[in-house]
Design an enzyme around this catalytic site. Sequence first.
Site, PDB file in Angstrom:
ATOM      1  N   GLY A  40       0.792  -1.232   0.000  1.00 28.93           N
ATOM      2  CA  GLY A  40       0.000   0.000   0.000  1.00 28.93           C
ATOM      3  C   GLY A  40       0.822   1.278   0.000  1.00 28.93           C
ATOM      4  O   GLY A  40       0.353   2.309   0.466  1.00 28.93           O
ATOM      5  N   SER A  41       2.039   1.228  -0.552  1.00 26.63           N
ATOM      6  CA  SER A  41       2.885   2.430  -0.468  1.00 26.63           C
ATOM      7  C   SER A  41       2.270   3.612  -1.212  1.00 26.63           C
ATOM      8  O   SER A  41       2.219   4.728  -0.672  1.00 26.63           O
ATOM      9  CB  SER A  41       4.295   2.146  -0.980  1.00 26.63           C
ATOM     10  OG  SER A  41       4.294   2.004  -2.369  1.00 26.63           O
TER      11      SER A  41
ATOM     12  N   ALA B 161      -0.712   4.975   0.750  1.00 22.68           N
ATOM     13  CA  ALA B 161      -0.343   5.702   1.973  1.00 22.68           C
ATOM     14  C   ALA B 161       0.212   7.090   1.633  1.00 22.68           C
ATOM     15  O   ALA B 161      -0.098   8.073   2.313  1.00 22.68           O
ATOM     16  CB  ALA B 161       0.672   4.892   2.774  1.00 22.68           C
TER      17      ALA B 161
ATOM     18  N   ASP C 219      -7.866  -0.912  -0.376  1.00 19.49           N
ATOM     19  CA  ASP C 219      -6.587  -0.322   0.037  1.00 19.49           C
ATOM     20  C   ASP C 219      -6.782   1.069   0.629  1.00 19.49           C
ATOM     21  O   ASP C 219      -6.295   1.367   1.727  1.00 19.49           O
ATOM     22  CB  ASP C 219      -5.621  -0.232  -1.158  1.00 19.49           C
ATOM     23  CG  ASP C 219      -5.014  -1.571  -1.516  1.00 19.49           C
ATOM     24  OD1 ASP C 219      -5.531  -2.596  -1.043  1.00 19.49           O
ATOM     25  OD2 ASP C 219      -4.022  -1.587  -2.270  1.00 19.49           O
TER      26      ASP C 219
HETATM   27  O1  PMV Z   1      -1.551  -5.558  -4.468  1.00 14.81           O
HETATM   28  P1  PMV Z   1      -2.334  -4.904  -3.364  1.00 14.81           P
HETATM   29  O2  PMV Z   1      -1.943  -5.299  -2.005  1.00 14.81           O
HETATM   30  O3  PMV Z   1      -2.518  -3.453  -3.528  1.00 14.81           O
HETATM   31  O4  PMV Z   1      -3.767  -5.549  -3.364  1.00 14.81           O
HETATM   32  C1  PMV Z   1      -4.585  -5.651  -4.426  1.00 14.81           C
HETATM   33  C2  PMV Z   1      -5.798  -6.366  -3.978  1.00 14.81           C
HETATM   34  C3  PMV Z   1      -6.652  -6.855  -5.104  1.00 14.81           C
HETATM   35  O5  PMV Z   1      -7.781  -7.474  -4.506  1.00 14.81           O
HETATM   36  C4  PMV Z   1      -5.912  -7.892  -5.934  1.00 14.81           C
HETATM   37  C5  PMV Z   1      -7.098  -5.733  -6.003  1.00 14.81           C
HETATM   38  C6  PMV Z   1      -8.031  -4.768  -5.343  1.00 14.81           C
HETATM   39  O6  PMV Z   1      -8.189  -3.670  -5.892  1.00 14.81           O
HETATM   40  O7  PMV Z   1      -8.668  -5.095  -4.333  1.00 14.81           O
END
Ligand code: PMV
Length: 318
Positions: free
Chosen positions: A107-108, A111, A152
């Site tokens: 999540g950089s 954030a 996120d």
């Molecule tokens: O890659 P990350 O941790 O940002 O996670 C993405 C999560 C997904 O479910 C694959 C995509 C989303 O938008 O929720």
Amino acid sequence: MPAITSSAPGKIILFGEHAVVYNRPAIAVPVQKLQARAVVIAEPLAPAGRVRIEAPDIHLSSDYESLAPDHPLRVTLQSVFRELGIQRIPAFSVRISSTIPVASGLGSGTAVTVAVIRAAATFLGRTLADDKVSELAYEIEKIYHGTPSGIDNTVVVYNHPVFFQRGMAQPTIETFRVPAPFWLVIADTGIRSATAQAVGELRLKWQDNPTAYEPLFDQVADIVLQARELIERGRPLDMGPLMLENHTLLQAMGVSSPELDHLVEVAVAAGAFGAKLSGGGKGGNMIALTDRENAGQVAEALLAGGAAQTYLTEVYER
Ligand code: PMV
């Protein structure tokens, strides 16, 4: 005017990534040890409207208007100005720093966005409500992710464990308590992976054959509900088998990788209660569930097994 500082945590998806894009629930938790920070300082000697962005970690030093029109930092600032109805932009600089590794599902980008939105709004004399910050951050997520679920921005803005489910109109967002602590060892495969690509590939496969993928998403949804119940009942260390089941379902969706599968096995062999990939997959991170006592040995085993980096985070919300 004193400098205005705002910080936002990294995040990790505990259960439900990918299925969450298809309106199933997911759980994410903030990672407090990893933080992005934005410091806004007035520049009274600079001409009005001149906004400088300094992000030494990514070797960025630029006026925001010189950035590409779709650069996330430019779009972030523009959205704050628009939201606040700022006609005459004062000169200021934003200094961005972050301990969250980039492009690895922690999540950089989110954030940084949230820290910049809050610091800029405060500097401009306003406080934006969390749901508004989340809404603005969601728009920026689209630049990074294409079709983000919204989980996120939600977990980073609320800075609490969240149960999230996209809906037809509004998402369900519930923060919840974690009455008994658990530890996550986060291990980075060292392989950079673009979430948008993993999401896009799965979408094509789903469009081609929805009946193969819908049941997988349903099974993930079931796991998410069971996991939340275990956490809320103070039995988080019993989530191990659910993590392994979720990982198997992510493998079936085609978003794991040999490196992620290997680290999951290594973690379990080293005494983790369970483990799974976390986030977009195809690289990026995996997480292992441990208690305080075995966290160290699991982290060591993961490093010995090829992880580029590990982070330990305690999850506990009274
Ligand atoms: O890659 P990350 O941790 O940002 O996670 C993405 C999560 C997904 O479910 C694959 C995509 C989303 O938008 O929720």
